[in-house]
Design an enzyme around this catalytic site. Structure first.
Site, PDB file in Angstrom:
ATOM      1  N   LYS A 114       0.762  -1.007   0.210  1.00 46.88           N
ATOM      2  CA  LYS A 114      -0.145   0.181   0.184  1.00 46.88           C
ATOM      3  C   LYS A 114       0.220   1.107  -0.399  1.00 46.88           C
ATOM      4  O   LYS A 114       0.347   2.198  -0.992  1.00 46.88           O
ATOM      5  CB  LYS A 114      -1.187  -0.325   1.258  1.00 46.88           C
ATOM      6  CG  LYS A 114      -1.909  -0.879   1.087  1.00 46.88           C
ATOM      7  CD  LYS A 114      -3.467  -0.906   1.259  1.00 46.88           C
ATOM      8  CE  LYS A 114      -4.051  -1.047   0.765  1.00 46.88           C
ATOM      9  NZ  LYS A 114      -5.647  -2.017   1.287  1.00 46.88           N
ATOM     10  N   LYS A 196      -3.058 -10.764  -7.520  1.00 46.76           N
ATOM     11  CA  LYS A 196      -4.698 -10.987  -7.100  1.00 46.76           C
ATOM     12  C   LYS A 196      -5.493 -10.454  -7.278  1.00 46.76           C
ATOM     13  O   LYS A 196      -4.828  -9.332  -7.971  1.00 46.76           O
ATOM     14  CB  LYS A 196      -3.921 -10.925  -5.356  1.00 46.76           C
ATOM     15  CG  LYS A 196      -5.956 -11.111  -4.698  1.00 46.76           C
ATOM     16  CD  LYS A 196      -4.964 -11.222  -3.273  1.00 46.76           C
ATOM     17  CE  LYS A 196      -5.027  -9.170  -3.297  1.00 46.76           C
ATOM     18  NZ  LYS A 196      -6.504  -9.312  -2.344  1.00 46.76           N
ATOM     19  N   LYS A 199     -10.287  -5.575  -5.411  1.00 52.79           N
ATOM     20  CA  LYS A 199     -11.228  -4.860  -6.113  1.00 52.79           C
ATOM     21  C   LYS A 199     -10.650  -3.232  -6.005  1.00 52.79           C
ATOM     22  O   LYS A 199     -11.526  -2.276  -7.059  1.00 52.79           O
ATOM     23  CB  LYS A 199     -11.900  -4.362  -4.656  1.00 52.79           C
ATOM     24  CG  LYS A 199     -12.088  -4.055  -3.090  1.00 52.79           C
ATOM     25  CD  LYS A 199     -13.463  -4.234  -2.653  1.00 52.79           C
ATOM     26  CE  LYS A 199     -13.257  -5.052  -0.742  1.00 52.79           C
ATOM     27  NZ  LYS A 199     -12.241  -4.411  -0.085  1.00 52.79           N
TER      28      LYS A 199
HETATM   29  P1  ATP Z   1      -8.085  -4.001  -2.020  1.00 48.95           P
HETATM   30  O1  ATP Z   1      -8.276  -4.109  -3.119  1.00 48.95           O
HETATM   31  O2  ATP Z   1      -9.225  -2.641  -1.727  1.00 48.95           O
HETATM   32  O3  ATP Z   1      -7.406  -3.514  -0.995  1.00 48.95           O
HETATM   33  P2  ATP Z   1      -8.995  -6.599  -1.179  1.00 48.95           P
HETATM   34  O4  ATP Z   1     -10.374  -6.944  -2.199  1.00 48.95           O
HETATM   35  O5  ATP Z   1      -7.671  -7.228  -1.176  1.00 48.95           O
HETATM   36  O6  ATP Z   1      -9.412  -4.981  -1.240  1.00 48.95           O
HETATM   37  P3  ATP Z   1     -10.508  -6.939   1.424  1.00 48.95           P
HETATM   38  O7  ATP Z   1     -11.626  -5.517   1.964  1.00 48.95           O
HETATM   39  O8  ATP Z   1      -8.888  -6.240   1.751  1.00 48.95           O
HETATM   40  O9  ATP Z   1     -10.562  -6.903  -0.184  1.00 48.95           O
HETATM   41  O10 ATP Z   1     -10.545  -8.165   1.727  1.00 48.95           O
HETATM   42  C1  ATP Z   1     -12.045  -8.178   2.349  1.00 48.95           C
HETATM   43  C2  ATP Z   1     -11.295 -10.091   2.102  1.00 48.95           C
HETATM   44  O11 ATP Z   1     -11.531 -10.491   0.844  1.00 48.95           O
HETATM   45  C3  ATP Z   1     -10.573 -10.819   2.847  1.00 48.95           C
HETATM   46  O12 ATP Z   1     -10.703 -11.703   3.812  1.00 48.95           O
HETATM   47  C4  ATP Z   1      -9.778 -11.309   2.045  1.00 48.95           C
HETATM   48  O13 ATP Z   1      -8.858 -12.012   2.445  1.00 48.95           O
HETATM   49  C5  ATP Z   1     -10.825 -11.938   0.700  1.00 48.95           C
HETATM   50  N1  ATP Z   1      -9.667 -11.650  -0.072  1.00 48.95           N
HETATM   51  C6  ATP Z   1      -9.723 -10.568  -1.337  1.00 48.95           C
HETATM   52  N2  ATP Z   1      -9.336 -10.795  -2.535  1.00 48.95           N
HETATM   53  C7  ATP Z   1      -9.386 -12.522  -2.567  1.00 48.95           C
HETATM   54  C8  ATP Z   1      -8.847 -12.844  -3.429  1.00 48.95           C
HETATM   55  N3  ATP Z   1      -8.616 -12.624  -4.838  1.00 48.95           N
HETATM   56  N4  ATP Z   1      -9.136 -14.235  -3.360  1.00 48.95           N
HETATM   57  C9  ATP Z   1      -9.362 -15.100  -2.470  1.00 48.95           C
HETATM   58  N5  ATP Z   1     -10.022 -13.970  -1.371  1.00 48.95           N
HETATM   59  C10 ATP Z   1      -9.679 -12.248  -1.319  1.00 48.95           C
END
Ligand code: ATP
Ligand code: LTN
Length: 334
Positions: A114, A196, A199
């Site tokens: 980040k 990964k 979002k």
């Molecule tokens: P950002 O892009 O805003 O960092 P993010 O998509 O990584 O967000 P989070 O809010 O950080 O989402 O994650 C919420 C939950 O979803 C956590 O338990 C995280 O481990 C899970 N998660 C996020 N991305 C994935 C993915 N690509 N596959 C499986 N689990 C995920």
């Protein structure tokens, strides 16, 4: 609460929830809520560690709560609430800060990522993020934290902090375990299958959200990056794109990866991608309809939040009072 083990988890209201968030986290919570004392949070305090537009944050928070319920989280069975409604989270985080070392925070992978992504806003909250997350978990004497693999390091920090506090004062916190699903713990980007799905990805085609319409879902899967081979086989190292699609298919259909491989034997990638998209559409369509219905009912959502905050606070303050006593604060007369 009944005498069951406790699970706690949360998602940040930072935008459109992806199928990665669903498969890695929320979907598993819906089955686990039957077996555990379950607490699920919309972690708005965490989300302001990167810049947010206030009006959008408020909307995203309601949207996410409605999505939780639409996915099957039941406010009667589970405690659903918004993190900022229970001040004990920040109160405990402060105490935990004093048993967390700056060096270990500097080593956190998500923090380093980040910092790279938001070089103009490396604020203290971003660095302290894992401590607040430890507070979320430890406040509820959580046994198990169901998350995607990317959060494992943070849960491990929560364990270290719990053990350190317990050793320094006396046993206070349950030391939580991390739970990740066998398939779906790390859904990859459709455009760059070694990264990964996230979002906050700027490339829209890389991410399928829970609220994408049917045509969009189909188009994104048809454009998904695969390889120059033609065989549908799981091999995360050499065929990351195809393996990712197989995982998504397996999660949405309930079929094993091996069953899926057999099903697509001798079929081309075009056919395969269409079938994956169809499975996703079938999985998300009813959730979308529910989400759209629920999100309109603000009075209901506010009632859920009020009740959730009340039930969460009761548990949280029990732990916080104990912590304050252990560190030597004068008990507050209530
Ligand atoms: P950002 O892009 O805003 O960092 P993010 O998509 O990584 O967000 P989070 O809010 O950080 O989402 O994650 C919420 C939950 O979803 C956590 O338990 C995280 O481990 C899970 N998660 C996020 N991305 C994935 C993915 N690509 N596959 C499986 N689990 C995920
Ligand atoms: N950091 C998590 C969200 C989160 C969380 C938690 C998950 C905040 N507090 C407590 C599990 C338990 C993320 O997914 N980015």
């Amino acid at each position: 609460m009944e005498n069951k083990k406790v699970i706690f988890s949360g998602v940040q209201p930072t935008g459109k929830i992806t199928i990665g968030n669903y498969l890695g986290a929320i979907k598993n919570w819906t089955t686990m809520q039957e077996e555990f004392n379950s607490i699920f949070c919309v972690v708005d305090l965490h989300s302001i560690t990167v810049n947010q537009v206030p009006a959008e944050l408020r909307k995203n928070t309601f949207d996410l709560l409605a999505l939780y319920i639409a996915c099957g989280l039941d406010p009667q069975k589970s405690i659903l609430f918004v993190q900022s409604h229970v001040p004990a989270h920040t109160e405990l985080a402060w105490v935990l800060n004093t048993v967390t070392m700056v060096g270990e925070m500097n080593r956190m992978t998500q923090f380093k990522d980040k910092c790279r992504k938001h070089a103009d806003n490396i604020n203290m909250g971003l660095m302290d993020y894992p401590v607040l997350m430890a507070a979320d978990i430890l406040l509820y004497q959580t046994d198990l934290v169901p998350v995607g693999i990317d959060q494992k390091q943070h849960v491990e920090l929560a364990r270290d902090v719990a053990q350190r506090f317990n050793n320094k004062y006396s046993p206070t916190f349950v030391v939580p375990e991390c739970y990740t699903p066998k398939v779906g713990a790390k859904i990859m980007s459709l455009q760059e299958p070694t990264a990964k799905m996230s979002k906050s990805d700027e490339n829209e085609n890389a991410v399928v959200t829970m609220l994408d319409d049917k045509d969009t879902i189909m188009r994104k899967f048809k454009r998904a990056v695969t390889d120059s081979d033609t065989v549908v086989r799981f091999d995360a190292e050499n065929k990351p794109g195809v393996s990712n699609l197989l995982s998504i298919y397996s999660c949405f259909t309930g079929k094993s990866i091996a069953e899926a491989e057999v099903e697509f034997e001798g079929k081309g990638y075009g056919d395969f991608k269409t079938k994956v998209a169809e499975a996703v559409i079938e999985g998300v369509s009813p959730i979308q309809a529910e989400q759209q219905r629920i999100v309109k009912d603000k009075a209901y959502l506010e009632e859920v939040l009020k009740d959730g905050a009340y039930r969460a606070s009761k548990l949280a303050y029990k732990t916080l009072d104990k912590v304050y006593r252990k560190v030597g604060f004068i008990p507050r007369v209530r």
